[in-house]
Design an enzyme around this catalytic site. Sequence first.
Site, mmCIF file in Angstrom:
data_model
loop_
_atom_site.group_PDB
_atom_site.id
_atom_site.type_symbol
_atom_site.label_atom_id
_atom_site.label_comp_id
_atom_site.label_asym_id
_atom_site.label_seq_id
_atom_site.Cartn_x
_atom_site.Cartn_y
_atom_site.Cartn_z
ATOM 1 N N ILE A 9 -5.531 10.233 -3.370
ATOM 2 C CA ILE A 9 -6.963 10.612 -3.339
ATOM 3 C C ILE A 9 -7.724 10.090 -4.550
ATOM 4 O O ILE A 9 -8.931 9.863 -4.481
ATOM 5 C CB ILE A 9 -7.117 12.149 -3.213
ATOM 6 C CG1 ILE A 9 -8.584 12.520 -2.942
ATOM 7 C CG2 ILE A 9 -6.651 12.876 -4.486
ATOM 8 C CD1 ILE A 9 -8.794 13.493 -1.878
ATOM 9 N N ASP A 58 3.826 15.078 -6.138
ATOM 10 C CA ASP A 58 4.151 13.668 -6.368
ATOM 11 C C ASP A 58 4.833 13.131 -5.126
ATOM 12 O O ASP A 58 5.660 13.837 -4.523
ATOM 13 C CB ASP A 58 5.086 13.551 -7.592
ATOM 14 C CG ASP A 58 5.135 12.134 -8.119
ATOM 15 O OD1 ASP A 58 5.561 11.228 -7.361
ATOM 16 O OD2 ASP A 58 4.745 11.918 -9.275
ATOM 17 N N GLN A 83 2.157 2.310 -5.547
ATOM 18 C CA GLN A 83 1.951 1.406 -6.671
ATOM 19 C C GLN A 83 1.400 0.168 -5.996
ATOM 20 O O GLN A 83 2.138 -0.591 -5.369
ATOM 21 C CB GLN A 83 3.279 1.152 -7.403
ATOM 22 C CG GLN A 83 3.169 0.410 -8.718
ATOM 23 C CD GLN A 83 2.440 -0.932 -8.648
ATOM 24 O OE1 GLN A 83 1.218 -1.022 -8.894
ATOM 25 N NE2 GLN A 83 3.153 -1.975 -8.307
ATOM 26 N N SER A 125 -0.102 -3.112 4.767
ATOM 27 C CA SER A 125 -0.864 -4.135 4.036
ATOM 28 C C SER A 125 -0.629 -5.538 4.584
ATOM 29 O O SER A 125 0.482 -5.883 5.005
ATOM 30 C CB SER A 125 -0.430 -4.091 2.563
ATOM 31 O OG SER A 125 -0.857 -5.249 1.890
ATOM 32 N N GLU A 127 -0.165 -7.898 2.803
ATOM 33 C CA GLU A 127 0.860 -8.515 1.957
ATOM 34 C C GLU A 127 2.199 -8.610 2.699
ATOM 35 O O GLU A 127 3.077 -9.369 2.298
ATOM 36 C CB GLU A 127 1.033 -7.732 0.660
ATOM 37 C CG GLU A 127 -0.057 -7.980 -0.367
ATOM 38 C CD GLU A 127 -0.042 -9.405 -0.921
ATOM 39 O OE1 GLU A 127 0.957 -9.784 -1.549
ATOM 40 O OE2 GLU A 127 -1.021 -10.132 -0.718
ATOM 41 N N TYR A 149 6.250 -5.521 -3.906
ATOM 42 C CA TYR A 149 5.240 -4.680 -3.251
ATOM 43 C C TYR A 149 5.238 -4.948 -1.745
ATOM 44 O O TYR A 149 5.290 -4.029 -0.926
ATOM 45 C CB TYR A 149 3.854 -4.962 -3.846
ATOM 46 C CG TYR A 149 2.721 -4.325 -3.072
ATOM 47 C CD1 TYR A 149 2.416 -2.983 -3.232
ATOM 48 C CD2 TYR A 149 1.966 -5.075 -2.156
ATOM 49 C CE1 TYR A 149 1.378 -2.390 -2.499
ATOM 50 C CE2 TYR A 149 0.933 -4.490 -1.431
ATOM 51 C CZ TYR A 149 0.641 -3.149 -1.606
ATOM 52 O OH TYR A 149 -0.377 -2.577 -0.881
#
Length: 327
Positions: A9, A58, A83, A125, A127, A149
């Site tokens: 958020i 977390d 991340q 993503s 990616e 990633y």
Amino acid sequence: MDKAFITGITGQDGSYLADLLLAEGLEVHGLIRRKASASNWRINHLAGHERMHLVNGDLLDVSSLTRSLQEIRPKYVFNLAAQSFVPFSWEAPEATSSVTAIGVLNMLEAVRMVDKDIRFYQASSSEMFGKVRETPQQLTTPFYPRSPYGVSKVFGHWMTINYRESYDMFACSGILFNHESERRGLEFVTRKVTWAAANIKRGKMDSVSLGNLDAKRDWGYAPDYVDAMWRMLNQDEPQDYVIATGEQSSVQELCQAAFEAVDLNYEDHVKLDPRFLRPAEVNTLLGDISEAGKGLDWKPQTSFAQMITKMVEADLHRVDNNISWET
Ligand code: NAP
Ligand code: F7E
């Protein structure tokens, strides 16, 4: 009143999604993790909103996720935490994999254990396409990730599909291409360039150092993209989508647009620095949005040029008013 739980958020997308869901009348609960210096600048304007709540936890701690879901009992879960900075994923591949890959599994498991009827969104993503196998990229395009990633996102993507197929869960994965905004982190190339253009225009910086100017991206506007996430969780059946603009620009064209917005020539101010080159580059990305148009009735509202102008104007305003970049 329907409730939504958002991980990530405090990030760019999480903050815009919270704005959207509050405007839609939902109660919004956002997961935040403990930080030594927490500014949470992107959601400070929502402090005190009666339907906005923050919960400590977390993504790496599944007990914090199950406890949150048990207490909140949301109808929707948006898993946006990650991340997300690609270069850092080579510097810290294990930490990146923990949150960006295993974190997805943690969230899916928490949903499965607490309430399998929750509608789940995973932030996948472009990616994942990496060294692209075909252009434009669509749902059926094979993945070829080029960074820790990207590899982590492939894990999260397939885990989401696997939970949908194994447990009959309403779990969707949005393959979102690059999207930017006035709330983008300064380390990403669009914001780095708009911030530099504004500062150079006002005489506070001389130049900006960049890496690969030839890389091409399909860049869209983040507020448009959170609308696609919301539409995805309101379909009759769970279905994944590619979300993009269908147009691409190079980093060089980005520089040209940002500096032209302040009547400067980028060639006078952009320097090349090999420190910003990557061990393995994603040279070109371009999304096919025909399915999103048909299935979600979604299309981007903001052009690349409009977005860069908005970002430059916001950064000029910050510079002129001595406001920090993260405000
Ligand atoms: P962002 O600004 O980097 O935000 C990342 C969020 O994840 C932050 O709220 C961060 O919290 C949170 N987070 C990181 N590690 C966490 C942990 N261990 N536990 C809980 N929260 C944690 O990213 P974004 O641009 O909004 O992107 C949102 C999602 O979409 C990400 O998953 C990203 O990978 C994905 N995505 C982004 C794009 C794009 O172009 N923006 C495109 C495709 C996919 P802190 O504030 O505490 O650091
Ligand atoms: O780089 C080139 C760089 O860091 C874009 C994340 O949100 O979108 C983002 O990942 C391009 C790359 O974004 C600099 O080599 C040149 O080709 O803004 P970026 P990204 O790596 O595409 C995807 C979809 C995500 O999922 C990610 O979470 O720009 N580039 N010079 C540079 N990039 C940076 N950061 N800094 C430079 O100086």
